[in-house]
Design an enzyme around this catalytic site. Structure first.
Site, mmCIF file in Angstrom:
data_model
loop_
_atom_site.group_PDB
_atom_site.id
_atom_site.type_symbol
_atom_site.label_atom_id
_atom_site.label_comp_id
_atom_site.label_asym_id
_atom_site.label_seq_id
_atom_site.Cartn_x
_atom_site.Cartn_y
_atom_site.Cartn_z
ATOM 1 N N CYS A 70 -2.834 -25.952 73.584
ATOM 2 C CA CYS A 70 -2.748 -27.102 72.672
ATOM 3 C C CYS A 70 -3.980 -27.274 71.783
ATOM 4 O O CYS A 70 -3.960 -28.078 70.853
ATOM 5 C CB CYS A 70 -2.492 -28.384 73.463
ATOM 6 N N HIS A 71 -5.028 -26.524 72.036
ATOM 7 C CA HIS A 71 -6.280 -26.675 71.266
ATOM 8 C C HIS A 71 -6.734 -25.297 70.816
ATOM 9 O O HIS A 71 -7.577 -24.683 71.480
ATOM 10 C CB HIS A 71 -7.338 -27.342 72.142
ATOM 11 N N PHE A 72 -6.266 -24.732 69.874
ATOM 12 C CA PHE A 72 -5.283 -25.146 68.886
ATOM 13 C C PHE A 72 -4.134 -24.149 68.925
ATOM 14 O O PHE A 72 -4.323 -23.013 69.343
ATOM 15 C CB PHE A 72 -5.904 -25.143 67.493
#
Length: 172
Positions: A70-72
């Site tokens: 999720c990052h990124f």
């Protein structure tokens, strides 16, 4: 009774997150996924840059770690704030290790510099904590400088990390 050691395994750290290492009144580490440490390789009451205490710890990097998805998206990197939090975790753990009681809370940091990154291809993150001062009065507080290394290269530095132990967190 707490068995003070110079190193701690993942199992020991997980016991700390459950409140089973320093006793019911001692500080705890966060549980996974926020626990950013796999092992503590050295703890001393002297040593470090100021000869007032030192901690060395490690985190094994795996490409399937939760934050990489999720990052990124399409540009995975470990959030720098997690490395900073790991340093605060270690300062709080050290305060319990020297006998401090209470719940740990990060109180600040004077300066943080990021000069590198932790990618899914990395192998090991090493944290080095150099204590500047320990206050053991009504408030137990540790002040330290820290370094985060990725595969033996310094990538973050933090000056004047502060963590306090509170016996009554409603006063924080």
């Amino acid at each position: 009774m707490f068995n003070k050691q110079e190193f701690y395994t993942k199992e020991d750290l997980l016991n700390s997150s459950k409140g089973n290492l320093f006793g019911k009144k001692g500080p705890v580490l966060p549980a996974p996924n926020m626990l950013m440490i796999d092992r503590i390789t050295k703890m001393t009451t002297n040593g470090g840059n100021y000869n007032k205490g030192f901690v060395s710890a490690e985190l094994d990097i795996r490409s399937d770690m939760w934050f990489f998805s999720c990052h990124f998206i399409n540009d995975p990197v470990m959030p720098g704030c997690l490395g900073l939090d790991a340093m605060w975790q270690l300062v709080g753990f050290y305060l319990g290790w020297i006998g401090g009681k209470g719940r740990g809370r990060a109180l600040g940091v004077k300066e943080v510099k990021f000069t590198g990154q932790i990618l899914p291809t990395a192998k090991t993150v090493t944290y080095l904590i150099h204590f500047r001062k320990i206050i053991t009065r009504t408030l137990i507080m540790g002040m330290a400088d820290g370094e985060v290394m990725c595969d033996n290269k310094i990538i973050y530095t933090a000056a004047d990390l502060k963590v306090g132990l509170f016996t009554n967190i409603s006063t924080f």
